[in-house]
Design a protein around this motif. Sequence first.
Motif, PDB file in Angstrom:
ATOM      1  N   UNK A   1       0.828  -1.195   0.000  1.00 26.73           N
ATOM      2  CA  UNK A   1       0.000   0.000   0.000  1.00 26.73           C
ATOM      3  C   UNK A   1       0.868   1.252   0.000  1.00 26.73           C
ATOM      4  N   UNK A   2       0.504   2.219  -0.801  1.00 27.37           N
ATOM      5  CA  UNK A   2       1.312   3.436  -0.848  1.00 27.37           C
ATOM      6  C   UNK A   2       0.860   4.424   0.223  1.00 27.37           C
ATOM      7  N   UNK A   3       1.773   5.263   0.633  1.00 22.09           N
ATOM      8  CA  UNK A   3       1.440   6.301   1.618  1.00 22.09           C
ATOM      9  C   UNK A   3       1.770   7.647   0.996  1.00 22.09           C
ATOM     10  N   UNK A   4       0.805   8.555   1.047  1.00 22.27           N
ATOM     11  CA  UNK A   4       1.109   9.915   0.607  1.00 22.27           C
ATOM     12  C   UNK A   4       0.970  10.875   1.773  1.00 22.27           C
ATOM     13  N   UNK A   5       1.994  11.664   1.946  1.00 28.80           N
ATOM     14  CA  UNK A   5       1.973  12.656   3.015  1.00 28.80           C
ATOM     15  C   UNK A   5       1.895  14.013   2.329  1.00 28.80           C
ATOM     16  N   UNK A   6       0.837  14.764   2.643  1.00 23.21           N
ATOM     17  CA  UNK A   6       0.630  16.030   1.941  1.00 23.21           C
ATOM     18  C   UNK A   6       0.635  17.207   2.899  1.00 23.21           C
TER      19      UNK A   6
ATOM     20  N   UNK B   1       8.136  12.149  14.994  1.00 19.51           N
ATOM     21  CA  UNK B   1       6.827  12.790  14.950  1.00 19.51           C
ATOM     22  C   UNK B   1       6.095  12.421  13.671  1.00 19.51           C
ATOM     23  N   UNK B   2       6.825  12.449  12.549  1.00 20.22           N
ATOM     24  CA  UNK B   2       6.210  12.105  11.264  1.00 20.22           C
ATOM     25  C   UNK B   2       5.709  10.660  11.296  1.00 20.22           C
ATOM     26  N   UNK B   3       6.536   9.768  11.834  1.00 22.07           N
ATOM     27  CA  UNK B   3       6.150   8.356  11.896  1.00 22.07           C
ATOM     28  C   UNK B   3       4.886   8.179  12.736  1.00 22.07           C
TER      29      UNK B   3
ATOM     30  N   UNK C   1       1.874   9.326  10.868  1.00 19.36           N
ATOM     31  CA  UNK C   1       1.444   8.326   9.877  1.00 19.36           C
ATOM     32  C   UNK C   1       0.638   7.229  10.578  1.00 19.36           C
ATOM     33  N   UNK C   2       1.111   6.833  11.779  1.00 24.31           N
ATOM     34  CA  UNK C   2       0.429   5.764  12.513  1.00 24.31           C
ATOM     35  C   UNK C   2      -0.912   6.222  13.055  1.00 24.31           C
TER      36      UNK C   2
ATOM     37  N   UNK D   1      -5.006   0.120  10.525  1.00 20.33           N
ATOM     38  CA  UNK D   1      -4.334  -1.143  10.207  1.00 20.33           C
ATOM     39  C   UNK D   1      -2.845  -0.944   9.951  1.00 20.33           C
ATOM     40  N   UNK D   2      -2.175  -0.295  10.885  1.00 20.29           N
ATOM     41  CA  UNK D   2      -0.732  -0.168  10.758  1.00 20.29           C
ATOM     42  C   UNK D   2      -0.082  -1.075  11.797  1.00 20.29           C
ATOM     43  N   UNK D   3       1.110  -1.539  11.477  1.00 19.88           N
ATOM     44  CA  UNK D   3       1.912  -2.237  12.476  1.00 19.88           C
ATOM     45  C   UNK D   3       2.934  -1.243  12.980  1.00 19.88           C
TER      46      UNK D   3
END
Lengths: 344, 285, 276
Positions: free
Chosen positions: A1-6, A43-45, A48-49, A75-77
């Motif tokens: 799955x792709x992740x986009x951070x905007x 913080x970014x991680x 995302x979680x 649904x993140x690990x």
Amino acid sequence: MSIEIEHVHKQFGTFAALNDVSLTIPSGELVALLGPSGSGKTTLLRIIAGLESSDGGRILFNGTDTTESHVRERKVGFVFQHYALFRHMTVFENVAFGLRVRPRATRPSNSEIKAKVTELLRLVQLEVLAERYPAQLSGGQRQRIALARALAVEPQVLLLDEPFGALDAQVRAELRRWLRKLHDEIHITSVFVTHDQEEALEVADRIVVMNKGKIEQSGTPDQVYEHPANPFVLNFLGDVNLFHGRILQANGHVDTGENAVSYVRSHDIEIERTPLDSTALQAVVKHIQKLGPSVRVTLDIAGNNDFVEAELTRDVFHNLGLQHGERVYVRPRQVRVFVEDYQI
Amino acid sequence: MSIAKASSDNRYTQTEPFFVRWFLIAVALIFLTLFLLLPLGAVFSQAFEKGLTVYLDALKEPDTLSSIKLTLITAAVAVPLNLFFGVTAAWAIAKFNFIGKNLLLTLIDLPFSVSPVISGLIYVLIFGLQGWMGPWLQEHDIKIVFAVPGIILATIFVTFPFVARELIPLMESQGKEEEEAALVLGATGLQTFFRVTLPNIKWGIIYGVILCNARAMGEFGAVSVVSGHIRGMTNTVPLHVEILYNEYNYTAAFAVASLLAFLALITLAIKTIAEWKVRQQLNNN
Amino acid sequence: MIQRKKHNNVLPGFGPSLGFTIFYLSVIVLIPLSALVFRAAGLTWGEFIDTVTAPRVLASYKVTFGSAIIAACINSVFGVIVAWVLVRYRFPGRRIVDALVDLPFALPTAVAGITLATIYSPNGWIGKILEPHGIKIAFTPLGIILAMTFIGLPFVVRTVQPVIEEIEVELEEAAVCLGANRLQTILRVIVPLLLPSVITGFALSFARGVGEYGSIIFIAGNMPMVSEITPLLIITKLEQFDYRGATAIACVMLLASFSMLLVINLLQRWTRRFAE
């Protein structure tokens, strides 16, 4: 799955932990967020979680906006820096936790849970420890259990916060290789935070270099290492020497003016007895330090206390037979020039 | 093992001369014997002075039994309420950051620094005949002060901080990573609390509850103010001890007091175990 | 006033838990305590001053605060010795003694009161020994000091004990290496480290003594002007339905408690000033 951070922004009081960060993480890649402490990578991680909320911007999983969804629904690990294993549960129960807390309708049966947990423990090579408690495990074992626990819920994304930070050097190197191998097997989109450039270069498909809440550069390990976008990236990924504009200007390498600074990695400096051409600089050997497989030689360029460090292999060093105080010639193999208004 | 041997684990390489050590231990033990051991022994010795039959008769007396019942009821209301409060307060204070946290902590500790007599008095001032709500309560025939509700209220007040005060530092030291991990793994808020938080604070809760209970059953000053001292009606065990003692019925007084002393010993035993467990848990962090 | 910072928001239940905490705190503690203050505000200033400075009341302050100071001093000396012995020396029964130190916390005050009164009365275990020497403890002001010492002891021991445990052995070893003898090490290295906690323990013990009621009334004799403590005076006024008098005196006590709470908080902050 792709992740986009905007355009993600995060403020702690007057301190901007993340300043308009945008980044795309393609599906199936293993990405390293690399940077010094306080650069905003953790913080970014956590954003995302879903463990922390951003003050602005969006996070998209496979094109779907997840900004508003709860950490439970993402649904993140997540593998915590200090593992966060449940200390009152056995290794088995730790790994089984994510399955046991599912609503009755989707909860697997006990035998299914047992099969799943056993399979995961086999994957992390710790089946024999199933009945132990976290306090009875070594750091490396805890780390692998934390990973198995995160994988048990079949996450779409795996996030690891300084996964090897609390381990000693040898276990670290071993786990690093193991994580890379694991990723090659299961191909789950993974993001890990690290401040260790070597770790990032060895493990990641892609490195995102962060500093002061911003992304400095994002690219493959080769890209960021060979073509650093700016002095910060260059400096963070290995030892570098600074040559101020004037010196190299005389040798024809810099022609843009006095405000430029040249950077040369220490292993890109060659030492010669006789100058091969006009690019060589005269220098005096000031200090010799043997560091395992390599030798670090400190040189004083042109006798004006402008010190440069060169890193040689033992072979090269022995062939040269350098002596303290000796006059030699120094030739930078690869020079990178940046305009000087940039502070490291 | 000789008396006055310096620490056997050899942590303390520096110590005092043998005679100084011996002297200090003797001083400490004599002091503690005079102040703690002797009174404890005296309770039981006085209680059994006239034999077991007299002792048991004193306990079987109806007024004694009703005071025991009242004390049990009081503790059964006050302890669970303060337990619930303690866990809730600790959750809010230890796991979240907010402005005014320190003030809240100070306010929670307040009942410890108020004299027990004042703790009772404040309820008399509110619910008593001359109190704020007195006339209204009388009109509706509700009795709070000089009745069981007043005793329970005063007991809740004096035992208010026990559980919270034990749990807040414990939960703070445990951080919130494990809870976060549970949430990431898909647990709901309640699942996280019952499966992750609660097992970790189990011994802290036991510790807080046992102290809270000891104080609830043993409180004298505050309860004395609001009780009204009606025999067989509004007398808790400590108040009954007072009455028996003031009637020069020493043996009965000490017989009933021995129940409370026994409770204190059990409390100390459980407390010691809980303390040890909490320490062990903290070391595992 | 109470506002949650935004970045802490993953764990659930902040609103309800804080809401209940404040509600319960208000109902049980804050509103009842404020009732006392409002009641006292109903008195005129003159009335208030007359009540709280009546000779019998002044005498009760002297007895209460004076005895509490003496008891706290006794506890500071012996409490430190007990704490030191428990941490530093090994002797048979140490663990039991350690657990027993908390007895005054666990033993109901009424039980402590009647027991101390019995032991120290002229025909009690200890009173019998002291009587021929002309020393009377029970039913005199000495009895008040005795009871206050009993209930205040754990405060000093339990405040000082962890501090002694945390003193690094290396400090003492360093002092010895620098040529200090044992006495110099204790006076120059250990005592300064312990002092803040001893003072805190003293203050806690003192505060507990001032408010104590149950254990004292049985042993004090309760003679007005001589051995009557302030909390007893409040109850006496209350039994005479002198609510105004009781409220006024209680207010003075409350003010004293809060001042001590403030001092103790400052002391504890001071104690931790070297902590990382």
